[in-house]
Design an enzyme around this catalytic site. Structure first.
Site, short mmCIF file in Angstrom:
data_model
loop_
_atom_site.label_atom_id
_atom_site.label_comp_id
_atom_site.label_asym_id
_atom_site.label_seq_id
_atom_site.Cartn_x
_atom_site.Cartn_y
_atom_site.Cartn_z
CG HIS A 344 -1.83 1.12 1.07
ND1 HIS A 344 -1.86 2.25 1.49
CD2 HIS A 344 -3.37 0.97 0.78
CE1 HIS A 344 -3.00 3.16 1.38
NE2 HIS A 344 -3.79 2.27 0.74
CG ASP A 403 -8.16 -3.68 -3.26
OD1 ASP A 403 -9.27 -3.28 -3.00
OD2 ASP A 403 -7.23 -2.80 -3.41
#
Length: 468
Positions: A344, A403
């Site tokens: 991320h 996700d």
């Protein structure tokens, strides 16, 4: 110059036109590609912050916000120090919002909407009043379903969602009003209707593109956003409490993400031009549709399909690790070397959204008989950061992001993949609306970033001399 000499004796006129169009566009695309590249060294020369990011990947500060924050590291003596991730809504840790919803046995997304829009946590009476207000606005305007959804279906739900937002302008008695009260009304109506718009667009797709039956159920005002969405997409309208709770959790976790993401920035940029609410929100939908933004969990699912097809024992650590090495070395799956769902831009040690969703996913997996599949996800979560670090070197921490588990959760809910990104939009419309209002109240200056022109000066050539 190209010459075309087709006759209608051997092929239909339509085929001739199609061949001409394809050939002509291919010729023009070659020209466009030839004249648009920019030397990468120039970005360094002029200190360009590509993608509004510094060289270390952190975002360029372009504004201030009171809506949300994302914490993944501290800065100590000018050095980034990784810390467990936190997601903050209006100063409150999202984990506290989730725990409060579980404790009171209430669906929490509506409270999140209230908090993001108004900046304060509601009392129970305020929340009940607001939830009722939202519920009464879930139905679409008269004839909207028939005229705007059924008569022009789309194979992509996000495109249909954007069209539905723009079409809402025509049904608004005051679409251009810039007063905060009017913009707030528009935003609340969109927040209420997004789940209905997405569900009906999906039903139209089933009918016109998939050749299946569609079911148009009416939303129920007393149900939460999560409950209504599950009800609208299922032929029998049935769902369990746990199913609705985990979808509600996903909506909470996707409602906002610090204001620096692409779609929220889009809302600020478009709103700063003093346009209407529907134009700003439709632009955000277009941003979220992008595969680098809202479509990431679908890539995770495609990767997981590949892993499940090539790993016999889903709970065998060695077998899973070996296949992850193949993916990371570009020997398997899509040969990109990416393990989707890992890493991320801000979170380092952990993504709080992933942790909260994983814990709930484990319960749902038990209810759905998907324990082996959950075991596979859990192993990949453990092994993938190690594999990537061993292959690429360095000591940068990598953690799974939201996700990674969201697609798995939606699959257990029997939600089709074409609705994964629309679910993201159903949640994020809350954050977008808050950013829209914040820009109107506190912005006041149109976004106008600078671009350095690096095209050389050229002497004009008269048209009669251009073939010479």
């Amino acid at each position: 110059m190209y010459k075309y000499a087709f006759t209608t004796t051997d092929m239909g006129l339509h085929m001739i036109e199609e061949i001409f169009e394809n050939t002509f566009l291919k010729k023009l695309s070659v020209l466009a590609e030839h004249n648009d590249p920019i030397n990468p060294d120039l970005y360094t020369k002029y200190d360009v912050k590509r993608g509004l990011r510094y060289a270390n990947g952190t975002g360029v500060l372009v504004g201030l916000t009171r809506i949300g924050d994302v914490v993944g590291y501290d800065i100590k003596d000018g050095v980034k120090v990784p810390v467990p991730g936190k997601l903050i809504y209006r100063g409150y840790d999202v984990e506290d919002l989730v725990r409060d919803a579980e404790k009171t046995k209430q669906f929490g997304y509506e409270q999140c909407v209230y908090l993001l829009l108004f900046g304060d946590l509601p009392t129970q009476d305020q929340l009940d009043e607001f939830t009722q207000f939202l519920g009464l606005r879930r139905s679409l305007p008269p004839n909207f379903t028939e005229d705007m959804i059924m008569k022009a279906p789309s194979n992509d739900i996000m495109n249909k969602l954007a069209r539905g937002v723009l079409a809402s302008y025509s049904y608004d008695p005051n679409p251009e009003g810039r007063e905060v009260a009017n913009i707030l009304r528009q935003c609340i109506e969109l927040i209420s209707r997004f789940s209905t718009l997405a569900a009906y667009a999906y039903q139209a797709k089933l009918r016109y593109f998939d050749g299946k039956s569609m079911f148009i159920h009416n939303p129920v005002p007393t149900l939460s956003t999560a409950e209504n969405f599950l009800r609208l997409i299922r032929p029998d309208t049935k769902y369990t409490r746990l199913e609705a709770e985990i979808l509600d959790l996903a909506l909470i976790l996707h409602a906002e993400h610090g204001g620096g993401n692409n779609s929220s920035l889009t809302v600020h940029v478009v709103s700063s031009a003093d346009t209407d609410t529907y134009s700003a929100i439709a632009a955000a939908v277009g941003s979220l549709k992008g595969r680098k933004h809202g479509g990431a969990n679908i890539r995770v699912m495609e990767m997981m399909d590949n892993i499940k097809a090539n790993v016999k024992d889903w709970c065998n650590k060695n077998e899973v690790r070996d296949y992850l090495y193949k993916i990371a070395k570009r020997e398997a799956f899509d040969q990109t070397g990416l393990i989707y769902g890992m890493g991320h831009a801000v979170y380092t040690v952990s993504d709080p959204r992933e942790i909260l969703l994983r814990n709930k996913a484990e319960k749902l997996a038990e209810e759905k008989g998907c324990e082996d599949e959950f075991c596979l996800y859990h192993l990949i979560e453990e092994l993938a950061p190690q594999v990537l670090m061993e292959i690429h070197g360095g000591d940068k921490l990598i953690c799974p992001n939201v996700d990674f588990y969201s697609g798995f959760v939606y699959s257990m809910l029997n939600i089709p993949r074409e609705l994964y990104t629309p679910i993201f939009a159903i949640a994020r419309i809350a954050g977008w609306s808050a950013h829209r209002i914040e820009e109107i109240v506190a912005g006041g200056r149109i976004y106008r970033p600078a671009y350095k022109n690096v095209c050389e000066s050229r002497k004009y050539i008269p048209i009669e001399d251009r073939d010479k």
